[in-house]
Design an enzyme around this catalytic site. Structure first.
Site, PDB file in Angstrom:
ATOM      1  N   GLU A  48       0.750  -0.970  -0.125  1.00  6.13           N
ATOM      2  CA  GLU A  48       0.000  -0.378   0.189  1.00  6.13           C
ATOM      3  C   GLU A  48       0.779   0.974   0.151  1.00  6.13           C
ATOM      4  OE1 GLU A  48      -2.624   0.376   3.712  1.00  6.13           O
ATOM      5  OE2 GLU A  48      -2.857   2.650   2.579  1.00  6.13           O
ATOM      6  N   ARG A  52       0.376   9.836   0.865  1.00  2.31           N
ATOM      7  CA  ARG A  52       0.806  10.449   1.882  1.00  2.31           C
ATOM      8  C   ARG A  52       1.590  12.121   2.547  1.00  2.31           C
ATOM      9  NH1 ARG A  52      -0.131   6.613   7.070  1.00  2.31           N
ATOM     10  NH2 ARG A  52      -1.453   6.261   6.261  1.00  2.31           N
ATOM     11  N   THR A  76      -4.615   5.607   2.122  1.00  2.00           N
ATOM     12  CA  THR A  76      -4.548   7.091   1.760  1.00  2.00           C
ATOM     13  C   THR A  76      -5.547   8.132   1.304  1.00  2.00           C
ATOM     14  OG1 THR A  76      -2.881   7.221   3.314  1.00  2.00           O
ATOM     15  CG2 THR A  76      -4.255   9.407   3.764  1.00  2.00           C
ATOM     16  N   LYS A 136     -11.510  -2.241   5.841  1.00  2.00           N
ATOM     17  CA  LYS A 136     -10.525  -1.433   6.863  1.00  2.00           C
ATOM     18  C   LYS A 136     -10.504  -1.580   8.401  1.00  2.00           C
ATOM     19  CE  LYS A 136      -6.342   1.833   7.017  1.00  2.00           C
ATOM     20  NZ  LYS A 136      -4.901   2.296   6.493  1.00  2.00           N
TER      21      LYS A 136
HETATM   22  C1  3PG Z   1      -1.892   3.618   8.453  1.00  2.00           C
HETATM   23  O1  3PG Z   1      -2.459   4.124   7.883  1.00  2.00           O
HETATM   24  O2  3PG Z   1      -3.065   2.359   8.107  1.00  2.00           O
HETATM   25  C2  3PG Z   1      -1.934   3.661   9.681  1.00  2.00           C
HETATM   26  O3  3PG Z   1      -0.834   4.876   9.771  1.00  2.00           O
HETATM   27  C3  3PG Z   1      -0.444   2.341   9.706  1.00  2.00           C
HETATM   28  O4  3PG Z   1      -0.986   2.746  11.387  1.00  2.00           O
HETATM   29  P1  3PG Z   1       0.318   1.772  11.524  1.00  2.00           P
HETATM   30  O5  3PG Z   1       1.544   3.117  11.538  1.00  2.00           O
HETATM   31  O6  3PG Z   1       0.142   2.062  13.173  1.00  2.00           O
HETATM   32  O7  3PG Z   1       1.543   0.963  11.256  1.00  2.00           O
END
Ligand code: 3PG
Length: 217
Positions: A48, A52, A76, A136
């Site tokens: 993924e 960002r 995102t 998700k």
């Molecule tokens: C996401 O966007 O899915 C999260 O930022 C990932 O979360 P994590 O950094 O706690 O793994």
């Protein structure tokens, strides 16, 4: 099966096979290909790439062009424009931390296999109303953890999830043992410090360790 449900099935099958989905935040486009190669070398192929950073789209393009074994999705996705960008890039799937009515509508009308982010029953109901039965669960640990997901399984037995947020080596197996969990996502397989220092061997080793742990459960 509706077209949207069919696409939910596509992403659910892809994720279930992968089991872990690294969430990539790429600050320098030059890191994209070595990072993806390091993940693939460790047995982690479904990636993924989050929208960002300013270079996210170029990073995703570079991985798609140069790392054929990687299966690249875009994360995102916050609005219909992001979704359109992901489709245009040739992403294999799209994923969002949450969902707005506009985004759900656009995703239901579009062609991309898409997993909307949900953290509550009402958000899940909105996703289901648009035909999405793969979601998700975000932020997984912070929004109630495994107990919250188990509670959602009661009224929503048909939904499968990719929990993300606060998941790492220590709790990935526990999450994956839940019957409604297809895969877990997270940034732990590609720490920002390793990307910054170019510790590609360290990333491959961590992926190998995680995949071994999952295979031996
Ligand atoms: C996401 O966007 O899915 C999260 O930022 C990932 O979360 P994590 O950094 O706690 O793994």
């Amino acid at each position: 099966m509706s077209v949207t449900a069919h696409r939910s099935e596509t992403i659910a099958v892809l994720f279930a096979k992968a089991q872990v989905i690294p969430v990539l935040t790429i600050e320098r486009v030059a890191d994209a290909v070595p990072l993806a190669r390091a993940l693939v070398a460790g047995g982690v192929r479904v990636l993924e790439v989050t929208l960002r950073t300013p270079v996210a789209a170029d990073a995703a393009k570079a991985i798609m062009a140069e790392v054929p074994d990687a299966i690249v999705g875009i994360g995102t996705i916050l609005n219909p424009d992001d979704l359109a960008r992901a489709e245009k890039l040739g992403a294999r799937f799209g994923i969002s931390p949450g969902a707005t009515p506009d985004l759900l509508r656009a995703a239901a009308d579009g062609a991309l296999p898409f997993a909307p982010g949900i953290a509550t029953a009402s958000e899940l109901m909105a996703a289901l109303a648009h035909g999405f039965d793969f979601a998700k669960f975000f932020p997984a640990e912070q929004a109630g953890g495994i107990k919250a997901l188990r509670a959602l399984a009661g009224p929503f037995p048909q939904v499968r999830f990719c929990p993300t947020g606060g998941i790492g080596e220590a709790n990935a197996v526990a999450w994956l043992s839940e019957p409604n969990v297809a895969a877990v996502g997270g940034s732990w397989l590609c720490p920002a410090s390793d990307i910054k220092s170019g510790n590609w061997a360290g990333i491959t080793a961590m992926c190998q360790r995680t995949m071994k742990m999952l295979q031996s459960r």
